[in-house]
Design an enzyme around this catalytic site. Structure first.
Site, PDB file in Angstrom:
ATOM      1  N   GLY A   1      47.334  50.207  42.689  1.00 22.38           N
ATOM      2  CA  GLY A   1      47.943  49.673  41.523  1.00 22.38           C
ATOM      3  C   GLY A   1      49.278  48.992  41.793  1.00 22.38           C
TER       4      GLY A   1
ATOM      5  NE  ARG B   1      46.195  43.392  40.883  1.00 21.60           N
ATOM      6  CZ  ARG B   1      45.191  43.028  40.057  1.00 21.60           C
ATOM      7  NH1 ARG B   1      45.045  41.480  40.130  1.00 21.60           N
ATOM      8  NH2 ARG B   1      44.577  43.658  39.504  1.00 21.60           N
TER       9      ARG B   1
ATOM     10  NE  ARG C   1      43.019  38.913  38.775  1.00 21.56           N
ATOM     11  CZ  ARG C   1      44.238  38.475  38.419  1.00 21.56           C
ATOM     12  NH1 ARG C   1      44.771  37.282  38.865  1.00 21.56           N
ATOM     13  NH2 ARG C   1      45.233  39.407  37.650  1.00 21.56           N
TER      14      ARG C   1
ATOM     15  CE1 TYR D   1      41.100  42.100  33.736  1.00 22.72           C
ATOM     16  CE2 TYR D   1      41.116  40.674  35.662  1.00 22.72           C
ATOM     17  CZ  TYR D   1      40.491  41.818  34.848  1.00 22.72           C
ATOM     18  OH  TYR D   1      39.886  42.640  35.668  1.00 22.72           O
TER      19      TYR D   1
ATOM     20  CB  CYS E   1      28.293  25.416  28.912  1.00 25.50           C
ATOM     21  SG  CYS E   1      27.587  23.992  29.654  1.00 25.50           S
TER      22      CYS E   1
HETATM   23  C1  LIG Z   1      40.600  49.659  41.244  1.00 28.27           C
HETATM   24  C2  LIG Z   1      41.176  50.582  41.763  1.00 28.27           C
HETATM   25  C3  LIG Z   1      42.073  50.830  42.587  1.00 28.27           C
HETATM   26  C4  LIG Z   1      42.874  49.707  43.351  1.00 28.27           C
HETATM   27  O1  LIG Z   1      43.745  48.896  42.386  1.00 28.27           O
HETATM   28  P1  LIG Z   1      44.467  47.907  43.060  1.00 28.27           P
HETATM   29  O2  LIG Z   1      45.329  47.614  41.521  1.00 28.27           O
HETATM   30  O3  LIG Z   1      43.825  46.808  43.169  1.00 28.27           O
HETATM   31  O4  LIG Z   1      45.474  48.253  44.047  1.00 28.27           O
HETATM   32  C5  LIG Z   1      42.420  51.941  43.293  1.00 28.27           C
HETATM   33  N1  LIG Z   1      41.757  53.032  42.816  1.00 28.27           N
HETATM   34  C6  LIG Z   1      40.842  53.301  41.800  1.00 28.27           C
HETATM   35  C7  LIG Z   1      40.312  54.369  41.511  1.00 28.27           C
HETATM   36  C8  LIG Z   1      40.577  51.786  41.212  1.00 28.27           C
HETATM   37  O5  LIG Z   1      39.636  51.807  40.299  1.00 28.27           O
END
Ligand SMILES: *Cc1c(COP(=O)(O)O)cnc(C)c1O
Length: 451
Positions: free
Chosen positions: A240, A277, A313, A317, A343
């Protein structure tokens, strides 16, 4: 920090000119820098050097085999969310004992596959899933390791689609229910063994505070569970951590680590992380070619050969990706929408973006496209998916071939070969003549098929 910089030949990926790769491989095209991937992994690993930990790179961010291999060569484990991702990880040479399996909808088949491969643990997201894993493990005559993914009800302050740790989200089990489920598993689910606890609250977080808020709740839970006799060896913090797409200032891995290490001092756990990410995002770019430019009223459009099917993306988003000419010429800047050929009015890479006045045939680089880029690509509008290239120093290699139009129809056929209902004499005869009639298999065949 990445290795995409300008020199006199324009934008470089490490030691190779982006224009040269595009000329040889064509566009649209994803380019990854291996040195950047490695650097991101090392930064994370170094930050947690002083404590027992395991990094499980989140496969869904970028699942190309060569990307996975780059990480496993550095000692990474993997966070997977499907049987397909497990298959990929194994094909890339992963150590299955460093794999954690997350996701709300694991099927019996996927559970069986993962048990047979002896993964580190299942991150369980519902009471029914817990029972399903127990059932499959029992059938296989084994004991499966699990953690419960708790939903700490903490606001990660990110986009709604990538918030996962709020109680209205579909992910995880509430703290209260988790206590009861661990107790039930300990007492009654003999083919399960608790090994840890898991918590992933969302993606693209730009502050550490929500992670720590979740951690505080999880810590209390660990104390409670241990008192009740459940063993908690692993504390999985999920992924995350955000990256800079535009002006965001996400925490450095070192800052994040400092806070996490401080907060977990004396807890006696192995920390598990699932970064996606932050590992891959800024290690990749999408290269696209300008097809046309056009104006309508006051609006300017730059039509490029990459669309929302190649990079979803911005459409999904409303995300920002920096877009730069591969060979900037210092021309005047204009404001334009940079759009794809699909399209859909939602097919754009950027809106009202200031960009040098570019011409058809020119190359543009869409930055920070290494995570959730190719993995979210589709064939919408019957567009073959792009090629992927890995750059290593002064060399590069195609790590996934561009799809062809033949790939688009693989597995399809145009002419139906259904069996003929017995009541339809004419059809039955024809079916028999073609050797298609199968005894006992009476499938409905629309009349119009005979005409
Ligand atoms: C998507 C996901 C991640 C990775 O999230 P990032 O934001 O890309 O680091 C880690 N754990 C779980 C369970 C996820 O679904």
């Amino acid at each position: 920090m990445d290795f995409f910089d300008y020199n006199k030949s324009g934008l470089m990926a490490e030691g190779v000119s982006v224009a040269r790769i595009a000329k040889e491989v064509g566009t649209p095209l994803y380019i990854y820098s291996q040195k950047t991937l490695q650097r991101h992994f090392s930064a994370f690993a170094t930050a947690f050097e002083s404590v027992p930990h395991l990094i499980c790179y989140s496969v869904k961010a970028n699942s190309n085999l060569a990307v996975l291999r780059t990480f496993s060569d550095q000692g990474s484990g993997f966070d997977i969310v499907s049987g397909g991702e497990l298959y990929r990880a194994i094909k890339a040479g992963a150590d299955a004992t460093k794999i954690v399996f997350s996701g709300v909808g694991k099927t019996d088949e996927e559970i069986e596959f993962a048990i047979k491969k002896k993964i580190l643990m299942f991150n369980v997201e519902s009471p029914q899933e817990l029972r399903a894993i127990n059932r499959v493990a029992k059938r296989l005559g084994t004991v499966a390791p699990f953690s419960i993914r708790v939903n700490p009800d903490v606001d990660p302050k990110t986009h709604a689609y990538i918030s996962t740790g709020l109680k209205e989200n579909k992910f995880g089990i509430s703290v209260k229910d988790a206590v009861a489920e661990y107790a039930y598993a300990l007492k009654s689910l003999k083919n399960l063994k608790a090994v840890g606890i898991d918590c992933h609250i969302g993606s693209q977080l730009t502050t550490v505070a929500p992670f720590i808020a979740a951690l505080e709740k999880v810590k209390k839970l660990i104390v409670k569970l241990r008192k009740a006799g459940t063993e908690i060896k692993y504390l999985d913090m999920g992924g995350g951590i955000g990256i800079t797409y535009d002006t965001e200032e996400p925490p450095l891995p070192s800052t994040y680590a400092e806070e996490v290490i401080k907060s977990t001092a004396g807890l006696d756990v192995t920390l598990v992380f699932e970064p996606g990410r932050v590992m891959a995002g800024n290690a990749g770019i999408l290269v696209t070619k300008v097809i046309y430019t056009k104006e309508s009223g006051k609006k300017r459009f730059v039509v490029v050969d990459a669309g929302m099917n190649d990079l979803t993306r911005p459409s999904l988003y409303g995300s920002f990706h920096a877009i730069k000419p591969v060979r900037p010429k210092g021309r005047a800047e204009v404001k334009a929408d940079i759009v794809g050929p699909i399209c859909e009015s939602g097919d754009f890479l950027a809106k009202d973006r200031k960009i040098e006045e570019v011409e058809p045939g020119e190359l543009l680089a869409v930055m920070s496209a290494g995570a959730y880029g190719y993995t979210m690509a589709s064939n919408y509008n019957s567009r073959p998916r792009p090629a992927e290239v890995m750059v290593v120093g002064k060399e590069f290699e195609v790590i996934r071939k561009r799809e062809t139009v033949a790939d688009l129809i693989r597995g399809e056929h145009a002419k139906l070969e259904l069996n003929t209902p017995a009541s339809n004499k004419k059809g039955a005869k024809r079916g028999a003549r073609k050797g298609l009639k199968k005894r006992g298999a009476k499938k409905y065949r629309p009349q119009s098929e005979d005409k």
